[in-house]
Structures are given as C-alpha cells and as structure tokens.
Design an enzyme around this catalytic site. Structure first.
Site, PDB file in Angstrom:
ATOM      1  CD  GLU A  88      -9.061  -4.007  14.846  1.00  0.00           C
ATOM      2  OE1 GLU A  88      -9.497  -4.106  13.684  1.00  0.00           O
ATOM      3  OE2 GLU A  88      -8.712  -2.945  15.367  1.00  0.00           O
ATOM      4  CB  CYS A 108       2.834  -3.422  12.293  1.00  0.00           C
ATOM      5  SG  CYS A 108       3.698  -3.936  10.790  1.00  0.00           S
ATOM      6  N   GLY A 153       0.243  -6.593  11.891  1.00  0.00           N
ATOM      7  CA  GLY A 153       1.562  -7.205  11.908  1.00  0.00           C
ATOM      8  C   GLY A 153       2.079  -7.586  10.539  1.00  0.00           C
ATOM      9  CD  GLU A 154       5.543  -8.243   6.622  1.00  0.00           C
ATOM     10  OE1 GLU A 154       4.719  -7.498   6.092  1.00  0.00           O
ATOM     11  OE2 GLU A 154       5.852  -9.358   6.142  1.00  0.00           O
ATOM     12  CB  SER A 185      -0.899  -9.977   2.980  1.00  0.00           C
ATOM     13  OG  SER A 185      -0.686  -8.681   2.478  1.00  0.00           O
ATOM     14  CB  SER A 208       1.510  -4.641   0.704  1.00  0.00           C
ATOM     15  OG  SER A 208       0.567  -5.394   1.416  1.00  0.00           O
ATOM     16  CG  LEU A 209       3.681  -3.358  -6.267  1.00  0.00           C
ATOM     17  CD1 LEU A 209       5.043  -4.004  -6.072  1.00  0.00           C
ATOM     18  CD2 LEU A 209       3.166  -3.655  -7.678  1.00  0.00           C
ATOM     19  CG  HIS A 210       0.220  -0.697  -1.322  1.00  0.00           C
ATOM     20  ND1 HIS A 210      -0.876  -1.378  -1.794  1.00  0.00           N
ATOM     21  CD2 HIS A 210       0.351  -1.084  -0.016  1.00  0.00           C
ATOM     22  CE1 HIS A 210      -1.382  -2.129  -0.827  1.00  0.00           C
ATOM     23  NE2 HIS A 210      -0.658  -1.974   0.246  1.00  0.00           N
ATOM     24  CG  ASN A 284     -10.803   0.704   4.879  1.00  0.00           C
ATOM     25  OD1 ASN A 284     -11.953   0.979   4.578  1.00  0.00           O
ATOM     26  ND2 ASN A 284     -10.342  -0.529   4.943  1.00  0.00           N
TER      27      ASN A 284
END
Ligand code: SAH
Length: 342
Positions: A88, A108, A153-154, A185, A208-210, A284
């Site tokens: 996408e 991924c 993907g990474e 990212s 991407s800490l999160h 999301n």
C-alpha cells in the site's frame, strides 16, 4: 526480466557500455525513468537502444490496482509488482507539500502486536527500484515533496535496497528530493541505526518507541527482546551526534498500556537524553489486536502533561480516516476479495 529502475546512473552507464551505447545516455535514461516514461516515449533515445533495453528490462516496477480517495484529499493506493505481490501507499496533501508513505517490504518480519503489516510475516524485500517506483508512480498523480518510509516493512531490515532507493530519490537528475524531506521510521535496530549514521544517510530518523520500559516494549514489539531500550537510545544519540538531526520518537497512545503517570515521567527522562521530538499517535484498531487507543480528549490531556516538563511533542494529525484500510488493511481486504472471486 530485470527492472530498469533498480539502476542508478553509474549502473546505467555500465548497461550502456554492455549494449554498445554512449555513456551520456545513462543520464537521459535516468531522467526518463524518473518521470515514469515508458519505452516509446523516451524521445531523445534511439528506438534501437530502447528495443535492446526492452528485451532485458521492464520500464516500470509496479502499477496501481486500487485507489481510495478521502474527503480530505488523502489517497490510498494498492500497488502491484511484476510478480503479483502488493503493498500500500498513502498520499497526504498538506499546505507545505504532498507527502507519500512508502513501503520497503511485502509483509514484515517484526510482528509488532498492533500492526497489520507483520501479521503474515515477511514475504520478501522490495528492490530499490520497487521502492523508488512507488514514488515515481505517485509523483505522476501529484508532485511529491516529502517521503515517509512508514509503509509496510522494516526499512533497516532491507538496508541496502532502502539506502539505494533513497539515493535514487535524491539524485539531482531525477526527482531531486532533499534528504531532509525523507523520514525513515524503524522499530529500532541499534546496529543498523549506527550504520545509517556512519553512511551519512542524512534522513530524518523516526523511532517507533511506543513504550518507556523494556517490559512493556517487549509485550508490544518482539524486537525489544533482542535490544534493550538503553541500546536503542544510545544508538539514537549516536545518530543525532553524527547527523546533527533531531530524532523523532513515535509513541502510540494505548489505553492502560503505555500512558500512565510513570510513562510521562520516563518520557521526560528520555527527552533529556537526546535531542528529540515526540510524535504521539492514535492507535488504528486492527482485527488482530484488542489494544485500544486513547480517545482524542485523553490524548490531548496526555500531551498537556508533557508540555510543562519541557518535552517537545505533538499529536500526529490523522488523515483519511473515512477511507479505511489503515496500516496494511487495504492489502488484506484486496487479497480477500481476490480469493473470493476465484
Ligand atoms: N517498520 C517501521 C516502519 C513501518 S510502521 C517501524 O516500525 O517504524 C510505521 C509506523 O506506523 C510505526 O510507528 C508503527 O509503529 C506505526 N503503526 C503500526 N501499526 C499501527 C496501528 N495499528 N496504528 C497506528 N500506528 C501504527
């Protein structure tokens, strides 16, 4: 058959030599392919050379097979590659220019619990031309000025192809995008982050800490079992020191998981360790996870608590909320539809 788009100008010179053509053709070719031109339309390239190329190389990497357009102008594309695999893309229109969200892998391997892209694991890496091709196709719809490598993907798990794609995007003979307008990212691979700094990639690094503890991060992101927060933040510091670029920490606001009083204190601590900005993101929902986002009011309250602590932070504006298919869901839906038909 290979992709012409996998080649930078140096590679194209090599191809010219092999096919008995002059070296200056390489730049001409690169210009054409960067504009999305097909064989037949490359008016200053001899037909005979175009025919020779067409025997070995595709002139495009992908095509758009679905488009959804939101009321706010955001467009979501489903791209299909030559082997039928799909990823996408999202085109966001802002006052400061158009931003394209670009994928680097089909699927991924990272399997973060909140993310749809990793649900079926990694299918394959995209080539540099397949990454660059997404930008070319979208650029023919609306002029792209910013790139976020935040699709499926990474990127650092497909390091060489991603770096080559960045160099193709920034080549002055093609789209000539500035490195500063490209954000990469990552879920956080410390060694690769340091390599990115050493290779002087020059892009904006988003992490991407999160989570603010290893324990919570490990629950959300399997990669955290391999690398501690300390290792990740040290690598981030290294990137800042080498590049001089402030890093961005992406932080999903997940109810009852990573948004308590102690998280706020630990975010402040992290923000003192490295020049950074916190991008707070509403989650999301996906069909595969029960995690819930903070609502808008709770998110604003979270932000208000960070501000007096001197933390630079904003809530990421969401775009295209009326066209579902966020974070990997358009592809899943399309795949479902294809199977239903068969
Ligand atoms: N693999 C890279 C880039 C792709 S994901 C990375 O991990 O950063 C791009 C961003 O979307 C990441 O910050 C990721 O954590 C976030 N994301 C993934 N699933 C999401 C979801 N369901 N809701 C909101 N953001 C999500």
């Amino acid at each position: 058959m290979k992709l012409l788009l996998d080649n930078n100008i140096e590679d194209l010179k090599q191809i010219c030599a092999e096919l008995g053509e002059k070296q200056y053709r390489a730049k001409q070719l690169f210009k054409w392919i960067s504009q999305g031109a097909n064989y037949g339309a490359m008016s200053d390239i001899p037909k005979s050379f175009q025919n020779k190329l067409a025997n070995e190389y595709f002139d495009s990497a992908l095509k758009i097979v679905r488009t959804l357009t939101s009321k706010d102008g955001t467009q979501k594309f489903l791209y299909e590659f030559k082997d039928g695999q799909t990823v996408e893309g999202v085109l966001m229109k802002q006052s400061y220019g158009n931003t394209l969200c670009v994928s680097t892998q089909v699927g991924c391997a990272m399997k973060c619990v909140f993310c749809a892209s990793g649900y079926h694991g990694l299918v394959r890496n995209l080539t540099a031309g397949e990454i660059y091709g997404q930008v070319i196709v979208a650029n023919s719809i609306a002029k792209i000025s910013n790139i976020v490598l935040m699709g499926s993907g990474e990127p650092l798990d497909n390091y060489d192809n991603t770096l080559k794609a960045i160099s193709l995007m920034t080549d002055e003979n093609g789209l000539n995008l500035s490195k500063r307008s490209i954000s990469l990212s990552t879920c956080g691979l410390p060694e690769k982050i340091k390599q990115l700094a050493d290779d002087e990639a020059g892009v904006v690094l988003s992490i991407s800490l999160h989570a603010t503890t290893d324990e919570t991060r490990q629950e959300l992101m399997p990669i955290a079992k391999k690398h501690t927060l300390k290792e990740l933040i040290d690598a981030t510091k290294y990137y800042f020191e080498k590049s001089g670029r402030r890093v961005v920490f992406e932080y999903l606001l997940i109810k009852d998981v990573n948004t308590n009083h102690f998280d706020i204190q630990r975010i402040q601590k992290i923000s003192k360790q490295v020049m950074c900005h916190f991008n707070l993101i509403m989650l999301n929902s996906t069909s595969t996870s029960l995690l819930k986002s903070l609502n808008t009011r709770e998110a604003e309250r979270f932000l208000e608590k960070l501000k007096p602590l001197g933390v630079s932070a904003t809530i990421r504006k969401s775009a295209g909320s009326d066209i579902e298919g966020a974070c990997g869901q358009l592809r899943t839906k399309f795949a479902g539809r294809k199977t239903n038909k068969n």
